[in-house]
Design a protein around this motif. Structure first.
Motif, PDB file in Angstrom:
ATOM      1  N   LEU A 242      93.854  87.811 -30.601  1.00  0.00           N
ATOM      2  CA  LEU A 242      92.164  87.863 -31.173  1.00  0.00           C
ATOM      3  C   LEU A 242      90.911  87.727 -29.907  1.00  0.00           C
ATOM      4  O   LEU A 242      89.652  88.660 -29.815  1.00  0.00           O
ATOM      5  CB  LEU A 242      91.674  86.697 -32.081  1.00  0.00           C
ATOM      6  N   LEU A 243      91.136  86.977 -28.701  1.00  0.00           N
ATOM      7  CA  LEU A 243      90.616  87.570 -27.482  1.00  0.00           C
ATOM      8  C   LEU A 243      90.610  87.841 -26.767  1.00  0.00           C
ATOM      9  O   LEU A 243      89.083  88.356 -26.613  1.00  0.00           O
ATOM     10  CB  LEU A 243      90.962  86.082 -26.601  1.00  0.00           C
TER      11      LEU A 243
ATOM     12  N   SER B  57      83.581  93.085 -28.816  1.00  0.00           N
ATOM     13  CA  SER B  57      82.144  92.106 -29.453  1.00  0.00           C
ATOM     14  C   SER B  57      81.192  92.116 -28.851  1.00  0.00           C
ATOM     15  O   SER B  57      79.961  93.295 -29.439  1.00  0.00           O
ATOM     16  CB  SER B  57      81.872  91.239 -30.033  1.00  0.00           C
ATOM     17  N   GLU B  58      80.706  92.204 -27.008  1.00  0.00           N
ATOM     18  CA  GLU B  58      80.010  92.346 -26.979  1.00  0.00           C
ATOM     19  C   GLU B  58      79.210  94.505 -26.611  1.00  0.00           C
ATOM     20  O   GLU B  58      78.419  93.991 -26.222  1.00  0.00           O
ATOM     21  CB  GLU B  58      80.158  91.670 -24.884  1.00  0.00           C
TER      22      GLU B  58
ATOM     23  N   PRO C 166      77.390  98.206 -30.911  1.00  0.00           N
ATOM     24  CA  PRO C 166      75.696  98.779 -31.167  1.00  0.00           C
ATOM     25  C   PRO C 166      75.153  98.503 -32.131  1.00  0.00           C
ATOM     26  O   PRO C 166      74.732  97.755 -32.423  1.00  0.00           O
ATOM     27  CB  PRO C 166      75.751 100.272 -30.683  1.00  0.00           C
ATOM     28  N   ASP C 167      76.927  97.860 -33.215  1.00  0.00           N
ATOM     29  CA  ASP C 167      76.693  97.534 -35.032  1.00  0.00           C
ATOM     30  C   ASP C 167      75.942  96.214 -35.044  1.00  0.00           C
ATOM     31  O   ASP C 167      77.197  95.864 -34.403  1.00  0.00           O
ATOM     32  CB  ASP C 167      78.019  98.577 -35.585  1.00  0.00           C
ATOM     33  N   ALA C 168      75.257  95.987 -35.025  1.00  0.00           N
ATOM     34  CA  ALA C 168      74.873  94.133 -35.417  1.00  0.00           C
ATOM     35  C   ALA C 168      76.177  93.301 -36.039  1.00  0.00           C
ATOM     36  O   ALA C 168      76.511  92.469 -36.119  1.00  0.00           O
ATOM     37  CB  ALA C 168      73.788  93.888 -35.714  1.00  0.00           C
TER      38      ALA C 168
ATOM     39  N   GLY D 183      80.779  90.152 -36.852  1.00  0.00           N
ATOM     40  CA  GLY D 183      81.972  89.970 -37.575  1.00  0.00           C
ATOM     41  C   GLY D 183      83.038  90.268 -36.751  1.00  0.00           C
ATOM     42  O   GLY D 183      84.305  89.166 -36.614  1.00  0.00           O
ATOM     43  N   LEU D 184      83.283  90.425 -35.506  1.00  0.00           N
ATOM     44  CA  LEU D 184      84.029  90.613 -33.752  1.00  0.00           C
ATOM     45  C   LEU D 184      84.118  89.565 -33.205  1.00  0.00           C
ATOM     46  O   LEU D 184      85.003  88.500 -32.919  1.00  0.00           O
ATOM     47  CB  LEU D 184      83.441  91.588 -32.845  1.00  0.00           C
ATOM     48  N   GLN D 185      82.470  88.568 -33.838  1.00  0.00           N
ATOM     49  CA  GLN D 185      82.783  87.534 -32.591  1.00  0.00           C
ATOM     50  C   GLN D 185      83.278  86.220 -34.113  1.00  0.00           C
ATOM     51  O   GLN D 185      83.469  85.756 -33.152  1.00  0.00           O
ATOM     52  CB  GLN D 185      80.592  87.208 -32.693  1.00  0.00           C
ATOM     53  N   LEU D 186      83.101  86.484 -35.090  1.00  0.00           N
ATOM     54  CA  LEU D 186      83.987  85.757 -35.784  1.00  0.00           C
ATOM     55  C   LEU D 186      85.562  85.733 -35.547  1.00  0.00           C
ATOM     56  O   LEU D 186      86.353  84.764 -35.436  1.00  0.00           O
ATOM     57  CB  LEU D 186      83.495  85.842 -37.273  1.00  0.00           C
ATOM     58  N   LEU D 187      85.835  86.606 -35.198  1.00  0.00           N
ATOM     59  CA  LEU D 187      87.073  87.221 -34.714  1.00  0.00           C
ATOM     60  C   LEU D 187      87.318  86.598 -33.676  1.00  0.00           C
ATOM     61  O   LEU D 187      88.270  85.647 -33.062  1.00  0.00           O
ATOM     62  CB  LEU D 187      88.035  88.554 -34.928  1.00  0.00           C
TER      63      LEU D 187
END
Length: 248
Positions: free
Chosen positions: A93-94, A100-101, A104-106, A111-115
């Protein structure tokens, strides 16, 4: 550009103008400044009294969705999610941190940051569904602003007609003014009923449908992100998410 909505607006104008001409009234019969002020300005003022500033301004911003719906590329989103699931299986996942950075879609970025943070699938669903529900409620209020104006407009049309008839009654001694005065009085009724049924109510319903479609789209994104967190096979994720596309 939503061709159907654009065509509907043109047909609505054509129906009114063409109908007036075919009935022998002419275009001039449809223009009355007093009726416009009473019905249209009165309807907007009633909505301003009913709704809070935030909801009213949101309604104005949402109007563009009638002609151009928010971008919801389901196929493109599925392709992204499947690609991320492949990265997660190979690198963990890392490995999604860079995506995630750059996303463009907030909503997807969150969601990606949560992953990347290793959040449990059920927690991802809970967190993102709260955001979906909040956004849906907020946008639905914007759509309801137009629906409320569709309710007020016919009533204000009746008020305009009554005020016009009062003016006619005051000129009963002058028969030359009666015909024109009565016609002008009923113009307000046309404004009220036509604006409600050809503009305010259709716009409100269209925006509600767009809001519902947006929520469905985001639910698909949540399911894809949760499936990645669960470590599901990319092919299984693709098959699952394609069900949202076939379902409209």
């Amino acid at each position: 550009m939503d061709v159907l909505s654009l065509g509907g607006l043109f047909l609505a104008v054509f129906a009114l103008l063409g109908g007036s001409i075919l009935k022998g009234s002419g275009l001039g019969a449809l223009w009355n400044v007093a009726a416009f002020v009473i019905v249209i300005v009165g309807t907007i003022s009633a909505a301003m009294i009913q709704w809070r500033m935030q909801a009213f301004l949101r309604a104005l911003k949402m109007f563009r969705w009638v002609l151009r719906e928010p971008e919801m590329d389901r196929s493109g989103a599925i392709e992204k999610l499947v690609g991320w699931s492949q990265v997660a299986r190979k690198e963990g996942l890392l490995g999604l941190e860079r995506s995630s950075e750059e996303e463009p879609d907030a909503f997807l970025r969150k969601g990606l940051q949560l992953l990347v943070d290793g959040t449990e699938p059920d927690m991802i669903r809970n967190i993102l569904h709260v955001e979906i529900d909040t956004l849906e409620d907020y946008d639905t209020l914007g759509a309801k602003v137009y629906e409320s104006m569709g309710i007020y407009a016919p009533t204000l049309g009746i008020i305009g007609a009554v005020l016009g008839l009062i003016a006619v009654m005051q000129n009963l001694a002058d028969p030359s003014k009666l015909g024109h005065g009565i016609a002008a009085a009923f113009t307000a009724t046309i404004y009220g009923i036509a604006s409600a049924n050809l503009f305010f109510l259709p716009v409100g319903h269209k925006l509600k449908a767009t809001v519902a479609a947006g929520s469905k789209y985001r639910e698909m994104l949540v399911e894809g992100l949760a499936s990645i967190a669960q470590g599901e096979n990319p092919r299984s994720i693709e098959v699952k998410l394609n069900g949202y596309v076939s379902g409209g």
